[in-house]
Design an enzyme around this catalytic site. Sequence first.
Site, PDB file in Angstrom:
ATOM      1  N   GLU A 141       0.844  -1.198   0.000  1.00 42.96           N
ATOM      2  CA  GLU A 141       0.000   0.000   0.000  1.00 42.96           C
ATOM      3  C   GLU A 141       0.880   1.249   0.000  1.00 42.96           C
ATOM      4  OE1 GLU A 141      -1.846  -1.002   3.629  1.00 42.96           O
ATOM      5  OE2 GLU A 141      -3.075  -2.570   2.737  1.00 42.96           O
ATOM      6  N   SER A 179      -5.475  -4.573   0.864  1.00 42.78           N
ATOM      7  CA  SER A 179      -5.735  -5.809   1.605  1.00 42.78           C
ATOM      8  C   SER A 179      -4.451  -6.592   1.796  1.00 42.78           C
ATOM      9  CB  SER A 179      -6.760  -6.697   0.906  1.00 42.78           C
ATOM     10  OG  SER A 179      -6.725  -7.976   1.529  1.00 42.78           O
ATOM     11  N   GLU A 180      -4.125  -6.817   3.032  1.00 46.23           N
ATOM     12  CA  GLU A 180      -2.909  -7.541   3.371  1.00 46.23           C
ATOM     13  C   GLU A 180      -3.043  -9.026   3.048  1.00 46.23           C
ATOM     14  OE1 GLU A 180      -4.328  -5.198   5.169  1.00 46.23           O
ATOM     15  OE2 GLU A 180      -2.768  -3.675   5.260  1.00 46.23           O
ATOM     16  N   PHE A 214       2.121  -1.213   8.689  1.00 46.16           N
ATOM     17  CA  PHE A 214       2.435  -1.244  10.115  1.00 46.16           C
ATOM     18  C   PHE A 214       2.291  -2.669  10.625  1.00 46.16           C
ATOM     19  CE2 PHE A 214       1.785   3.310   9.801  1.00 46.16           C
ATOM     20  CZ  PHE A 214       2.742   3.802  10.670  1.00 46.16           C
ATOM     21  N   PRO A 237      -3.332 -10.574   8.999  1.00 52.52           N
ATOM     22  CA  PRO A 237      -4.012 -11.298   7.924  1.00 52.52           C
ATOM     23  C   PRO A 237      -3.056 -12.092   7.037  1.00 52.52           C
ATOM     24  CG  PRO A 237      -4.774  -9.015   8.034  1.00 52.52           C
ATOM     25  CD  PRO A 237      -3.568  -9.124   8.918  1.00 52.52           C
ATOM     26  N   HIS A 249      -0.192   0.436  15.830  1.00 53.39           N
ATOM     27  CA  HIS A 249       0.998   0.911  15.115  1.00 53.39           C
ATOM     28  C   HIS A 249       2.268   0.729  15.953  1.00 53.39           C
ATOM     29  CE1 HIS A 249      -2.175   2.817  12.788  1.00 53.39           C
ATOM     30  NE2 HIS A 249      -1.326   3.288  11.913  1.00 53.39           N
TER      31      HIS A 249
HETATM   32  C1  LIG Z   1      -5.709  -3.284   7.528  1.00 58.01           C
HETATM   33  C2  LIG Z   1      -5.032  -1.976   7.417  1.00 58.01           C
HETATM   34  N1  LIG Z   1      -4.076  -1.807   6.507  1.00 58.01           N
HETATM   35  C3  LIG Z   1      -3.446  -0.637   6.380  1.00 58.01           C
HETATM   36  C4  LIG Z   1      -3.780   0.422   7.171  1.00 58.01           C
HETATM   37  C5  LIG Z   1      -3.070   1.758   7.026  1.00 58.01           C
HETATM   38  N2  LIG Z   1      -4.042   2.742   6.519  1.00 58.01           N
HETATM   39  C6  LIG Z   1      -4.685   3.563   7.348  1.00 58.01           C
HETATM   40  S1  LIG Z   1      -5.873   4.407   6.574  1.00 58.01           S
HETATM   41  C7  LIG Z   1      -5.514   3.703   5.087  1.00 58.01           C
HETATM   42  C8  LIG Z   1      -6.300   4.069   3.885  1.00 58.01           C
HETATM   43  C9  LIG Z   1      -7.759   3.932   4.128  1.00 58.01           C
HETATM   44  O1  LIG Z   1      -8.447   4.380   3.020  1.00 58.01           O
HETATM   45  P1  LIG Z   1     -10.014   4.482   3.046  1.00 58.01           P
HETATM   46  O2  LIG Z   1     -10.606   3.177   3.420  1.00 58.01           O
HETATM   47  O3  LIG Z   1     -10.433   5.051   1.742  1.00 58.01           O
HETATM   48  O4  LIG Z   1     -10.330   5.482   4.238  1.00 58.01           O
HETATM   49  P2  LIG Z   1      -9.914   7.007   4.358  1.00 58.01           P
HETATM   50  O5  LIG Z   1      -8.571   7.044   5.003  1.00 58.01           O
HETATM   51  O6  LIG Z   1      -9.918   7.586   3.007  1.00 58.01           O
HETATM   52  O7  LIG Z   1     -10.960   7.598   5.241  1.00 58.01           O
HETATM   53  C10 LIG Z   1      -4.477   2.805   5.223  1.00 58.01           C
HETATM   54  C11 LIG Z   1      -3.897   2.018   4.121  1.00 58.01           C
HETATM   55  C12 LIG Z   1      -4.776   0.203   8.134  1.00 58.01           C
HETATM   56  N3  LIG Z   1      -5.170   1.158   8.980  1.00 58.01           N
HETATM   57  N4  LIG Z   1      -5.391  -0.984   8.221  1.00 58.01           N
END
Ligand SMILES: Cc1ncc(C[n+]2csc(CCOP(=O)(O)OP(=O)(O)O)c2C)c(N)n1
Lengths: 326, 326, 364, 364
Positions: free
Chosen positions: A29, A59-60, A83, A89, A129
């Site tokens: 990501e 998706s991990e 993180f 997963p 984190h």
């Molecule tokens: C399972 C997981 N993978 C990675 C992350 C790191 N991360 C935090 S927010 C985010 C993006 C989320 O995007 P979206 O679902 O569109 O929500 P938004 O931040 O735009 O509100 C990521 C990759 C996480 N929190 N959870």
Amino acid sequence: MSALTLVEAVRTALARAMEEDPRVLVLGEDVGRDGGVFRATEGLFERFGPERVLDTPLSEALFTGLAVGLGAQGFRPVVEFQFDGFLYPAIDQLVNHAGRLRARTRGRLSCPIVLRAPFGGGIRAPEHHSESPEGLFAAIPGVRTVVPSSPARAYGLLLAAIRDPDPVVFLEPKRIYRAFREEVVDDGAALPLDRAFVLREGRDLTIVAWGALVREALQAADRLAEEGVSAEVLDPATLAPLDVETILASVGRTGRCLIVHEAPPSHGPGAEIAALLAAEGLFSLLAPVARVAAFDVPTPLPRLEGVFLPNVADILEAARRLLAHR
Amino acid sequence: MSALTLVEAVRTALARAMEEDPRVLVLGEDVGRDGGVFRATEGLFERFGPERVLDTPLSEALFTGLAVGLGAQGFRPVVEFQFDGFLYPAIDQLVNHAGRLRARTRGRLSCPIVLRAPFGGGIRAPEHHSESPEGLFAAIPGVRTVVPSSPARAYGLLLAAIRDPDPVVFLEPKRIYRAFREEVVDDGAALPLDRAFVLREGRDLTIVAWGALVREALQAADRLAEEGVSAEVLDPATLAPLDVETILASVGRTGRCLIVHEAPPSHGPGAEIAALLAAEGLFSLLAPVARVAAFDVPTPLPRLEGVFLPNVADILEAARRLLAHR
Amino acid sequence: MGEIARFVIERVEILRPDGTLAGPLPAFAEDPDELVKLYRAMVLTRTYDTKAVALQRTGRLGTVASSLGQEAVAVGTAAAMRPEDVLLPSFREQGAMLWRGVRIEELLTFWGGDERGSDFAGPREDFPVCIPVGTHAPHAAGVATAFKLRREPRVAVCVLGDGATSKGEVYEALNLAGVWRLPMVTVVDNNRWAISVPVEAQTAAATLAQKAIGAGIPGIQVDGNDVIAVRAVVARAIERARAGEGPTLVEATTYRLSDHTTADDARRYRDDAEVSARWKEEPIGRLRAFLLARGFWDKAREEALLADCARAVDEAVEAYLARPAAPATDMIDHVFARLPAPLSRQRAEIERRARLRAREVAGR
Amino acid sequence: MGEIARFVIERVEILRPDGTLAGPLPAFAEDPDELVKLYRAMVLTRTYDTKAVALQRTGRLGTVASSLGQEAVAVGTAAAMRPEDVLLPSFREQGAMLWRGVRIEELLTFWGGDERGSDFAGPREDFPVCIPVGTHAPHAAGVATAFKLRREPRVAVCVLGDGATSKGEVYEALNLAGVWRLPMVTVVDNNRWAISVPVEAQTAAATLAQKAIGAGIPGIQVDGNDVIAVRAVVARAIERARAGEGPTLVEATTYRLSDHTTADDARRYRDDAEVSARWKEEPIGRLRAFLLARGFWDKAREEALLADCARAVDEAVEAYLARPAAPATDMIDHVFARLPAPLSRQRAEIERRARLRAREVAGR
Ligand SMILES: Cc1ncc(C[n+]2csc(CCOP(=O)(O)OP(=O)(O)O)c2C)c(N)n1
Ligand SMILES: Cc1ncc(C[n+]2csc(CCOP(=O)(O)OP(=O)(O)O)c2C)c(N)n1
Ligand SMILES: [Mg+2]
Ligand SMILES: [Mg+2]
């Protein structure tokens, strides 16, 4: 030759590996244009393009399985998890596929993949984190778990992990991503996997530490030296399979062992090292095998993290207790 | 009072728990009309109906998270995983939610769920159907991992797990699901969690075993008795949090400890027990702490399983080696 | 309130249950030899399944999952592939594996509890049987990504069940295939049951083909008891993928006439009447009726075929049963490409334990 | 080849970016007080977000995720709920949490690194912030199952992002909600970005609303910058669910005007020009324009509101900053309902280490 931070060393190793082997891909990501949230992949997208540096959907579980498929086809995917708390997963794919694809097909297919993730606490980060899940990964057969503790070791071990034909979980101590610099020669020389590093030699006590706490262990050794105590400091680096011989040899000489890690104390690599000594080093032990660790509780949010995480004072205190045994 | 097999004891406990508490639900794959692939839930659907016994769509990640939601709402879901090899998708929810929902909300929400699964080898089952992943679960803070080793303990511990207000992973040794019968009084009496069972008292050696191998440990103790050796047999039952005191007290008396389990040797509860002794029982040890276990490799398919799994001969051999230390 | 998107799911049927035509024959089916090949492959699959169940019942094989009644899905899918494509089966695709060159003996070896059965001499890049439901879908996406990155005109074909469509990673893989436009075809073998759970309890979706829509890819349903239709629809999807036009989800509707596996007793949860009714739709009789009606087949050929299949299976069984177990050290020697130094002690321990076991056996 | 299923996705728009009407007002919006309440909630949310970012920049708060520009999704959703419904937010729904009675001080406490912030005095059954993307979707299904089993007319409302729609468990939860006909409404806050990944790189699906189709449930898109439309569409979905008619997926299209979090720098991956263009569509100005045009709002009221919001936030900040840390033993005392005996040693060790830390601090 230049002085790099740990995260720069990771980036340098990634670039070197991608340069030397077109089968190496980087995925995860935000590893593309953004360069990763810690900037570990910064510049790679611009340099190697969108077919070598791939931002995946979020998706991990998916990208772990994706890497297994790519690996079976001869690619060498290096997957970034953003993180530690999002690593879980991956476990299903690691246990049920990555760790056994070679054994299951008697080598017809294999799984040369690397899963990289920043891990550990101490940066006052949000929930999920600041985790130290190395124990969960070290317990998976067929998968190596590697933890570097300095820029040079990060560089050499990551190159080794990427070149290795089997799956490696590579956990980078995020607290020291930028904490200090070290000379790193970008000559493509890998460090050996499956081998502990003796970072400091000593006679009275062996401190085994990995990740961010290696620095604290070395600092503690300095302080102990001032008190006339000679502490050996070992970094297993590859937590599984664990370099049993080096640890046994060291404790065989010093007679005392202190194990230091950020993860909760129970059921992890710290336990494994202690168990090893109880099984094979028992009669050289002059003192109990001590563990300085976090606690068997969910990682607390930052305000209580200072108590959760062990530090130099804890190491010194425990060391002195061991040294009291004569 | 009647003589039940272990799987019958599980079923009896489930029925009792459902009878006494309407918040108890059973869910999973094929737990309804089919009664579960091992028949652990047989008859419950007919007796309690489709609102208490729910066949879910096929996803372990889903139904673990579903249970977390139900638990937060005050239900007490008991979730069946069909086999050990399908437990891994639960880990994300266990670490990131089940094990910390109470801590995260300071008790405002909680997670009174039980995840049940048959585990372990020795039934010549297909790939992924013979795993011993207890180490992965024992390492998760905020979650108990419980392993019964007889029908009566299965009954009492499962009742305790269901009544407990916090999450429990309950691993049932499938090899002994029907291997023998034991008197079980269906009186609703639970057995304590967090407490090791002393199954046989002895002076010369402590054998710590759990799950299917408890029988082998007891058999070995019988054989050793014939040789004039008095072996104590402990079953920790709750692998995490581990009853440290009982183990330390026993080994404190016997001076020798042999740990027996089906899981790979490294990085699991066996290591934790040995580490505990190295830390706190060192000076009472007369012999190295030995582990008799599987190997650090993916569980092989049935044709090689006989070598992978430890048996009575291995226990006896290891015990004799420990006893040679005087 | 305005419409912003619209989607349609179609179904393809060619051969009716009675062997008459419901639609035009695809080009390949104009060649009787092609049809006979499909027929033979389905009969071989059924012969193998029958034997495997019998071996299990007599303790000479582990648990196995018969594909009785579903042969058309596996055979039709494999027949639509080229050798250089990669198959990622779940655990009921022996028909496809055999078509692609996996040997009967290898299948038996695997289900007999020996990893050497997955070291196929034939399709070297095909994936082995995948037992954890749906976990191979992301592998298929990975294989397809490899093809795309290398610009190879090859396709990854993943087969999974109706139950598997409830697994998140299957959706995730479809979604990735969509957004990366991967050469990947996913065949959902909808046999209406996931052990005891009927497809209506698995999802409220009216079709499984519509699982494609959320991934932004085409989905289509085909009569999975009609090997001609399966081959035609899957072939079209594969050629689309090969041409760089992206992934497709194919739902093939069929019925599991057997128990889930030899460890299952389906009468606990479904009526015999339901099963009997479905026997009328099974794929082998249907194609035979068509072949007979066209004069491409006769009793003598049928008997010869049955004898051939029986012989092939019997020979494989003999070879399987005669093969000694692998050395115990195999369990560690293939885990890593080179045994890590720390594991060499465990290797020695495995050898020691194997010797102990041999002595135990001898001692009895 | 015949059509066997057909699906349509619709979009609802009511208030245009300039504050004029694109469609008829829903009944609740005829009451100016209701609209003003929505307006105030959005302004409070923005005030809070601005302050939280400032606190982070000055080291007095941890990483936070602003909802700048997305206030209508959170506020409109919460406004459509009843108090007894349960909200399962992700990490950008402060607007919804505040509406439902979570206190500003509690939000700050959580983002300041203290679990006590999730022990809401207000909506006791609401879930805390969910940081692992999408993992709360199955919890929502669980909560909805609880409501259904108890025959309570309550609804579980899950909010998640465009990125989250790529997570398997989100699909799994939707599918379960479909087949069990659960009272669950899922709101996809499509702000077009998942950190640096635009929604076009997340999926090939033309809309995120169509993710519903594979789950066999209705999906609908709404203009997520229009709080009236969001409230109307979510309310309809919630009332459907409450009436036992099952789940709905609502996609609310909006735009993340801020960086992803305070740890992010969005200029690394997207053009300022794109962001500026999107400022024209943001929800607060739009509703203000409408209110002004109708005479429901004026400059004085605006100034009073801004002052109120600033005061409320400032007071909460003070209380937050003044609150001493919890005792270190809190980290173990709330893990289990009763401390398991084997952990009592660790509790003592935590106390000891806390004292050591206190001495270290004192010693400096
Ligand atoms: C399972 C997981 N993978 C990675 C992350 C790191 N991360 C935090 S927010 C985010 C993006 C989320 O995007 P979206 O679902 O569109 O929500 P938004 O931040 O735009 O509100 C990521 C990759 C996480 N929190 N959870
Ligand atoms: C992840 C996982 N969970 C549970 C199982 C046990 N199991 C084996 S097959 C099966 C049902 C599969 O149904 P479907 O996908 O329709 O395939 P079919 O068996 O009908 O071919 C289940 C639950 C498994 N193999 N994998
Ligand atoms: Mg099926
Ligand atoms: Mg987003």
